[in-house]
Design a protein around this motif. Sequence first.
Motif, PDB file in Angstrom:
ATOM      1  N   LYS A   1       0.734  -1.010  -0.247  1.00 22.87           N
ATOM      2  CA  LYS A   1       0.146  -0.186   0.333  1.00 22.87           C
ATOM      3  C   LYS A   1       0.637   1.330  -0.496  1.00 22.87           C
ATOM      4  N   PRO A   2       0.700   2.684  -0.147  1.00 18.25           N
ATOM      5  CA  PRO A   2       1.037   3.799  -0.110  1.00 18.25           C
ATOM      6  C   PRO A   2       1.544   4.023   1.150  1.00 18.25           C
ATOM      7  N   ILE A   3       2.026   4.674   1.275  1.00 15.80           N
ATOM      8  CA  ILE A   3       2.710   5.474   2.570  1.00 15.80           C
ATOM      9  C   ILE A   3       1.737   5.503   3.402  1.00 15.80           C
ATOM     10  N   ALA A   4       0.516   6.977   2.588  1.00 18.70           N
ATOM     11  CA  ALA A   4      -0.604   7.338   3.125  1.00 18.70           C
ATOM     12  C   ALA A   4      -1.807   6.173   3.263  1.00 18.70           C
ATOM     13  N   GLU A   5      -1.829   4.793   3.505  1.00 20.91           N
ATOM     14  CA  GLU A   5      -3.113   4.709   3.621  1.00 20.91           C
ATOM     15  C   GLU A   5      -2.219   3.655   4.368  1.00 20.91           C
ATOM     16  N   VAL A   6      -1.721   3.857   5.479  1.00 21.14           N
ATOM     17  CA  VAL A   6      -0.991   2.966   6.809  1.00 21.14           C
ATOM     18  C   VAL A   6      -1.396   3.477   7.757  1.00 21.14           C
ATOM     19  N   GLY A   7      -1.740   4.464   8.168  1.00 20.14           N
ATOM     20  CA  GLY A   7      -2.373   5.177   8.879  1.00 20.14           C
ATOM     21  C   GLY A   7      -0.797   5.929   9.262  1.00 20.14           C
ATOM     22  N   ARG A   8      -1.321   6.953  10.506  1.00 20.14           N
ATOM     23  CA  ARG A   8      -0.254   7.625  11.625  1.00 20.14           C
ATOM     24  C   ARG A   8      -0.434   7.012  12.718  1.00 20.14           C
ATOM     25  N   LEU A   9       0.741   7.165  13.707  1.00 17.27           N
ATOM     26  CA  LEU A   9       0.688   7.635  15.105  1.00 17.27           C
ATOM     27  C   LEU A   9       0.324   8.120  15.524  1.00 17.27           C
ATOM     28  N   ARG A  10      -0.838   7.986  16.247  1.00 12.01           N
ATOM     29  CA  ARG A  10      -1.620   8.930  17.565  1.00 12.01           C
ATOM     30  C   ARG A  10      -0.846   9.478  18.584  1.00 12.01           C
ATOM     31  N   GLY A  11      -0.895  10.528  18.693  1.00 10.95           N
ATOM     32  CA  GLY A  11       0.443  10.921  20.022  1.00 10.95           C
ATOM     33  C   GLY A  11      -0.580  10.895  21.159  1.00 10.95           C
ATOM     34  N   GLN A  12       0.122  10.321  22.404  1.00  7.23           N
ATOM     35  CA  GLN A  12      -0.174  10.032  23.364  1.00  7.23           C
ATOM     36  C   GLN A  12       0.547  10.773  24.817  1.00  7.23           C
ATOM     37  N   ALA A  13       0.538  10.997  25.487  1.00  5.71           N
ATOM     38  CA  ALA A  13       0.826  11.795  26.191  1.00  5.71           C
ATOM     39  C   ALA A  13       1.297  10.926  27.663  1.00  5.71           C
ATOM     40  N   PRO A  14       2.341  10.841  28.512  1.00  6.17           N
ATOM     41  CA  PRO A  14       3.687  12.320  27.747  1.00  6.17           C
ATOM     42  C   PRO A  14       4.162  11.527  26.467  1.00  6.17           C
ATOM     43  N   ILE A  15       4.483  13.058  25.396  1.00  6.82           N
ATOM     44  CA  ILE A  15       5.009  13.266  24.251  1.00  6.82           C
ATOM     45  C   ILE A  15       6.456  12.971  24.631  1.00  6.82           C
ATOM     46  N   LYS A  16       6.855  13.447  26.084  1.00  6.61           N
ATOM     47  CA  LYS A  16       8.711  12.638  26.107  1.00  6.61           C
ATOM     48  C   LYS A  16       8.236  12.526  27.613  1.00  6.61           C
ATOM     49  N   PRO A  17       9.847  11.184  27.866  1.00  8.51           N
ATOM     50  CA  PRO A  17       9.381  10.741  29.402  1.00  8.51           C
ATOM     51  C   PRO A  17       9.515  12.026  29.909  1.00  8.51           C
ATOM     52  N   VAL A  18       8.750  11.636  31.227  1.00  3.93           N
ATOM     53  CA  VAL A  18       9.009  12.712  32.997  1.00  3.93           C
ATOM     54  C   VAL A  18       8.816  11.821  33.553  1.00  3.93           C
ATOM     55  N   PRO A  19       9.099  11.929  34.850  1.00  6.71           N
ATOM     56  CA  PRO A  19       8.727  11.141  35.486  1.00  6.71           C
ATOM     57  C   PRO A  19       7.641  10.349  36.157  1.00  6.71           C
ATOM     58  N   LEU A  20       7.737   9.022  36.807  1.00  6.89           N
ATOM     59  CA  LEU A  20       6.074   8.829  36.626  1.00  6.89           C
ATOM     60  C   LEU A  20       5.667   9.104  37.304  1.00  6.89           C
ATOM     61  N   SER A  21       6.466   9.552  38.511  1.00 11.68           N
ATOM     62  CA  SER A  21       5.414  10.213  39.799  1.00 11.68           C
ATOM     63  C   SER A  21       4.277  11.034  38.892  1.00 11.68           C
ATOM     64  N   ILE A  22       5.024  12.331  38.270  1.00 12.94           N
ATOM     65  CA  ILE A  22       4.380  13.308  37.482  1.00 12.94           C
ATOM     66  C   ILE A  22       2.865  12.880  36.443  1.00 12.94           C
ATOM     67  N   ALA A  23       3.314  11.634  36.277  1.00 16.93           N
ATOM     68  CA  ALA A  23       2.263  11.311  35.748  1.00 16.93           C
ATOM     69  C   ALA A  23       0.913  10.717  35.825  1.00 16.93           C
TER      70      ALA A  23
END
Length: 475
Positions: free
Chosen positions: A431-453
């Motif tokens: 399939k074309p790359i456009a048809e396999v979807g995109r990874l949806r963003g999830q918080a936290p988008i970068k690592p933070v201490p577990l206590s903060i999350a």
Amino acid sequence: MQRVVIVGAGPAGVRAAETLVAAGVVPVVIDEAPRAGGQIYRQPPADAGFARSKRTLYGMEAGKADAVHSTMAKMLPKLNYRPDTLVWGCGAGQLDTFHAGRQRTVPYSHLLIATGATDRILPFPGWTLPGVYTLGAAQIALKAQGCSIGRRVVFAGTGPLLYLVAYQYAKAGAQVEAVLDTNPFSRQFAATPRLLRQPSTFAKGLYYVGWLAARGVRIERGVTLVCATGDKAVQAMTYRDGDREFTIPCDAIGFGYGLRSETQLADLAGCRFRFDPLNRAWLPERDTAGRTSVPGVYLAGDGAGIAGADAAELAGCRAALAMLEDLGHRTANAQAHAMKLDRQLTSIAKFRIGLEQAFAPPLDCASHWPDDMTVCRCEEIDAGTLRRCIRGGEASEINRLKALTRVGMGRCQGRMCGAAAAELLSAEMGKPIAEVGRLRGQAPIKPVPLSIALMAEMDEAPDHLAAIPEHARDE
């Protein structure tokens, strides 16, 4: 209440802030780095322990870098600047930030996202060996730490950044063993008419290549990266040119295939996305002024589509003008200024087409990756694991592949492996790359201490959960 927030203090964020401050608006500027400038004009830490001139750090771009740094320095009394602050989440009208060990919520009425870009990673066997870096990481080492990633360095991949970083390293005194470009010279030559739309930028590119060649740096084009090898760290890079293989001894490799926009924060903000064939990526929708599908949210710079530092400065100004208009501020000659910026950005966009034509990523590489090659290094997922899941009919979309294999669930949240996983899925499905979807963003988008999350989750928890004694919540 009007509260303007800018995320990112690179060229786009600084010029946006300058435009807002000139109109009497006091924005909050949040920057993950300790000092303004972004990646392209990254400054060493104030207490770096070494001194290098701007000319040494930025070469021919020293004047532009100094202008951005000076502009920010002059504005500091007129804005709320928050360096060393990570934005890791975004909800309706507020940002989740982390600074000096503390979580803080920052509300906004108008938000400009100027988060820049990251390296596009297409892996090869051995890319996880110590001593293998992205081109962006190699630049950070040189600019922020004042050191080289190795003594004998090979730079590989494709894109303008490939030659720029090789030039910067050679200029700084590193031994550049080779520059391995996966695109043939014929492709780059064919793009010349479009590249001449920005003659000064084109000339700088030619200068970097000529400077390297004149000093005996080996430049190979149209090659295929075979593997990096070594026992405890990288010791050599092997590439293929036609039917022949060559091995170059080295103790470090910098590689990358151009840049990818950082879009995860825009995703969390609720922006609508579309697939952009030029960038070969899903990007947030925006109009020419930078307005997104979410009222009050704007985009500027490489986070909205790769266009370079000059375009980022222009786009930052343009988005700020749009924001001022939406805030009800009337500035002198705003319409004429906006039209001029639009013309300049259109010209750069046409030049950008030429760059993508000259430095296209190798689109067939995924089908040649060996099964035992790591694709997702955070979760240690190899190409064979992904292929078995796809061929078994369990996943035909990237988020389903993520759910079943954990690819993209690690610390990088898909920054390093997302493009590779999508390319492999596209190749396997036909399939074309456009048809396999995109990874949806999830918080936290970068690592933070577990206590903060966990604290953030508890803040959003329903009342009945908040009433449960803490010691009983896991039962």
